[in-house]
Design an enzyme around this catalytic site. Sequence first.
Site, PDB file in Angstrom:
ATOM      1  N   ASP A   1       0.841  -1.195   0.000  1.00 21.97           N
ATOM      2  CA  ASP A   1       0.000   0.000   0.000  1.00 21.97           C
ATOM      3  C   ASP A   1       0.880   1.250   0.000  1.00 21.97           C
ATOM      4  OD1 ASP A   1      -2.515   1.227  -0.026  1.00 21.97           O
ATOM      5  OD2 ASP A   1      -2.518   1.512   2.147  1.00 21.97           O
ATOM      6  N   GLU A   2       0.306   2.389  -0.384  1.00 24.86           N
ATOM      7  CA  GLU A   2       1.024   3.682  -0.381  1.00 24.86           C
ATOM      8  C   GLU A   2       2.332   3.568  -1.164  1.00 24.86           C
ATOM      9  OE1 GLU A   2      -0.465   6.245   0.995  1.00 24.86           O
ATOM     10  OE2 GLU A   2      -1.258   5.787   2.997  1.00 24.86           O
TER      11      GLU A   2
ATOM     12  N   CYS B   1     -14.774  15.143  -7.908  1.00 29.00           N
ATOM     13  CA  CYS B   1     -14.180  16.471  -7.761  1.00 29.00           C
ATOM     14  C   CYS B   1     -14.901  17.257  -6.671  1.00 29.00           C
ATOM     15  CB  CYS B   1     -14.227  17.230  -9.081  1.00 29.00           C
ATOM     16  SG  CYS B   1     -13.576  18.910  -8.957  1.00 29.00           S
TER      17      CYS B   1
ATOM     18  N   CYS C   1     -10.611  21.762 -12.545  1.00 32.40           N
ATOM     19  CA  CYS C   1     -10.603  22.443 -11.248  1.00 32.40           C
ATOM     20  C   CYS C   1      -9.258  22.336 -10.529  1.00 32.40           C
ATOM     21  CB  CYS C   1     -11.703  21.873 -10.357  1.00 32.40           C
ATOM     22  SG  CYS C   1     -13.367  22.092 -11.032  1.00 32.40           S
TER      23      CYS C   1
HETATM   24 ZN   LIG Z   1     -13.958  19.761 -11.113  1.00 28.88          ZN
END
Ligand SMILES: [Zn+2]
Length: 194
Positions: free
Chosen positions: A90-91, A147, A188
């Site tokens: 993991d990670e 998002c 974004c």
């Molecule tokens: Zn977005």
Amino acid sequence: MHAITNSGWVEVVTGCMFSGKTEELLRRVRRAEIAGQSVAAFTPAIDDRYGTATIGSHAGRRIEARVVDPEDPAPDIHADLNGEQVVAVDEANFFSEPLVEVCRDLADEGRRVIVSGTDQTFRGEPFSPIPELMATAEYVEKFQAICSQCGEPATRNQRLIEGDPAHYDDPTIMVGAEESYEARCRSCHVVRRD
Ligand SMILES: [Zn+2]
């Protein structure tokens, strides 16, 4: 996903933060354990959110893991293995390049290697060694989060320092600063360059 007879393989679970990578890793480990396969799990000596020897998802499921040196993981991993058929890491983005060789060797020995980690830095650039692992793996699955700004599928890690988007040149660790991360889409995602 079919089993490759008499041979190991590498599978990579990747995507941005909050995309459910660790949940998916745990799901695969659980299924292997239900089938009676032995599993060894490893995590880098950095993130101790859930204790020093557990892999925990945000949903609360967890498995025991050996914490290993991210700069030189081979000795720790090989010393800890005892014939396990499945190895979970993991990670993986917090490990350095030698992890690629370790995973290759474990697969060559006939083991199933499941690796989870984010594939991009907060700058939106490839986060080594995940790209190298993705290129050399038999299977790659890339997950999206949602998002935080617009609700579209998110693939990027937005780093915020004191609530504002981080600058491209900001160091990875800023002493004394309050920082946080959000999942964001391409539109974004903000990396300051002024
Ligand atoms: Zn977005």
